[in-house]
Scaffold this motif. Structure first.
Motif, short mmCIF file in Angstrom:
data_model
loop_
_atom_site.label_atom_id
_atom_site.label_comp_id
_atom_site.label_asym_id
_atom_site.label_seq_id
_atom_site.Cartn_x
_atom_site.Cartn_y
_atom_site.Cartn_z
N ALA A 103 0.82 -1.21 0.00
CA ALA A 103 0.00 0.00 0.00
C ALA A 103 0.86 1.26 0.00
O ALA A 103 1.96 1.28 0.54
N GLU A 104 0.32 2.30 -0.61
CA GLU A 104 0.99 3.61 -0.68
C GLU A 104 -0.04 4.71 -0.50
O GLU A 104 -1.21 4.55 -0.89
N ILE A 105 0.40 5.83 0.03
CA ILE A 105 -0.45 7.01 0.13
C ILE A 105 -0.44 7.73 -1.21
O ILE A 105 0.63 8.01 -1.75
N LEU A 106 -1.63 8.03 -1.72
CA LEU A 106 -1.76 8.78 -2.97
C LEU A 106 -1.96 10.26 -2.74
O LEU A 106 -1.49 11.09 -3.51
N HIS A 107 -2.71 10.60 -1.67
CA HIS A 107 -3.09 12.00 -1.47
C HIS A 107 -3.39 12.26 0.01
O HIS A 107 -3.99 11.41 0.67
N VAL A 108 -2.97 13.43 0.48
CA VAL A 108 -3.27 13.87 1.85
C VAL A 108 -3.79 15.30 1.79
O VAL A 108 -3.18 16.16 1.15
N ALA A 109 -4.91 15.55 2.42
CA ALA A 109 -5.45 16.90 2.61
C ALA A 109 -6.16 16.89 3.96
O ALA A 109 -6.42 15.82 4.52
N GLU A 110 -6.47 18.06 4.47
CA GLU A 110 -7.15 18.10 5.76
C GLU A 110 -8.49 17.39 5.65
O GLU A 110 -9.33 17.71 4.81
N GLY A 111 -8.66 16.35 6.48
CA GLY A 111 -9.90 15.59 6.50
C GLY A 111 -10.05 14.54 5.43
O GLY A 111 -11.10 13.90 5.33
N LEU A 112 -8.99 14.31 4.62
CA LEU A 112 -9.09 13.34 3.53
C LEU A 112 -7.73 12.69 3.26
O LEU A 112 -6.72 13.39 3.16
N VAL A 113 -7.72 11.37 3.17
CA VAL A 113 -6.51 10.64 2.79
C VAL A 113 -6.91 9.54 1.81
O VAL A 113 -7.92 8.85 2.00
N ARG A 114 -6.09 9.40 0.77
CA ARG A 114 -6.32 8.37 -0.25
C ARG A 114 -5.12 7.42 -0.25
O ARG A 114 -3.98 7.86 -0.34
N ILE A 115 -5.43 6.11 -0.16
CA ILE A 115 -4.42 5.06 -0.14
C ILE A 115 -4.72 4.06 -1.25
O ILE A 115 -5.89 3.75 -1.50
N THR A 116 -3.67 3.56 -1.89
CA THR A 116 -3.85 2.54 -2.91
C THR A 116 -3.05 1.29 -2.55
O THR A 116 -2.05 1.38 -1.83
N ALA A 117 -3.51 0.15 -3.02
CA ALA A 117 -2.77 -1.10 -2.85
C ALA A 117 -3.04 -1.99 -4.05
O ALA A 117 -4.18 -2.08 -4.53
N PRO A 118 -2.00 -2.66 -4.55
CA PRO A 118 -2.21 -3.60 -5.64
C PRO A 118 -2.95 -4.84 -5.13
O PRO A 118 -2.86 -5.18 -3.95
N ILE A 119 -3.69 -5.47 -6.01
CA ILE A 119 -4.31 -6.75 -5.66
C ILE A 119 -3.30 -7.83 -6.06
O ILE A 119 -3.29 -8.31 -7.19
N LEU A 120 -2.42 -8.13 -5.13
CA LEU A 120 -1.33 -9.08 -5.37
C LEU A 120 -1.85 -10.52 -5.30
O LEU A 120 -2.90 -10.78 -4.69
N PRO A 121 -1.13 -11.48 -5.88
CA PRO A 121 -1.55 -12.89 -5.82
C PRO A 121 -1.79 -13.37 -4.38
O PRO A 121 -2.71 -14.16 -4.15
N SER A 174 -7.23 2.15 7.26
CA SER A 174 -6.07 3.05 7.33
C SER A 174 -6.37 4.40 6.71
O SER A 174 -5.99 5.44 7.25
N ALA A 175 -7.07 4.43 5.58
CA ALA A 175 -7.41 5.71 4.95
C ALA A 175 -8.30 6.54 5.88
O ALA A 175 -8.09 7.74 6.05
N ALA A 176 -9.28 5.89 6.50
CA ALA A 176 -10.17 6.60 7.42
C ALA A 176 -9.40 7.09 8.66
O ALA A 176 -9.59 8.22 9.11
N GLY A 177 -8.53 6.24 9.19
CA GLY A 177 -7.74 6.62 10.36
C GLY A 177 -6.81 7.78 10.08
O GLY A 177 -6.70 8.72 10.88
N TYR A 178 -6.15 7.74 8.94
CA TYR A 178 -5.24 8.85 8.60
C TYR A 178 -6.01 10.12 8.28
O TYR A 178 -5.52 11.22 8.54
N ALA A 179 -7.21 10.00 7.73
CA ALA A 179 -8.03 11.20 7.52
C ALA A 179 -8.30 11.85 8.88
O ALA A 179 -8.20 13.07 9.03
#
Length: 138
Positions: A23-41, A61-66
């Motif tokens: 997983a990686e963080i894509l975006h951070v703003a006040e009250g909003l965080v976007r995280i992505t993760a590959p669907i690995l085997p 994790s996205a909700a917690g970091y928001a």
């Protein structure tokens, strides 16, 4: 990188589970965080879709970091409770979770997250989460 973004990235880097999931963080703003993760085997269920555990993990994790984005620097957060509604199979190459703060607070933060699966450039909403984060001292 601004102070808020650096703070979120520093905390995220300490989560070994997120590293395991790729997983990686894509975006951070006040009250909003976007995280992505590959669907690995290793993160698929028996029918080949992304596992609900992956969906839940990055949504949480996205909700917690928001929530963390609206708290003072001396705080971290822990999840008190969170529920998930799975809406569709996680088909595709990656998941994108967008966490948002519904109601910030010093003792409790109500949060949501939406998780989308991305396949061939198309995003499909596959889950919604709602929960409560508790600010704790760092």
């Amino acid at each position: 990188m601004d102070t808020l973004t650096a703070r979120i990235h520093k905390s995220f880097a300490r989560q070994s589970m997120m590293a395991t999931l790729g997983a990686e963080i894509l975006h951070v703003a006040e009250g909003l965080v976007r995280i992505t993760a590959p669907i690995l085997p290793g993160a698929r269920q028996q029918q080949g879709f992304g596992h609900a555990g992956l969906t839940f993990s990055i949504g949480d994790s996205a909700a917690g970091y928001a929530a963390l984005t609206v708290l003072p620097p001396e705080n971290e957060v822990v999840t008190a409770e969170i529920k998930i509604n799975l809406l569709a199979p996680a088909r595709g190459s990656r998941l994108i979770a967008t966490g948002r703060v519904v109601k910030p607070g010093r003792r409790l933060c109500v949060v949501t997250a939406e998780v989308h699966a991305e396949e061939a450039g198309t995003q499909t909403l596959i889950a919604v989460l709602q929960g409560t984060m508790v600010p704790v001292p760092r």
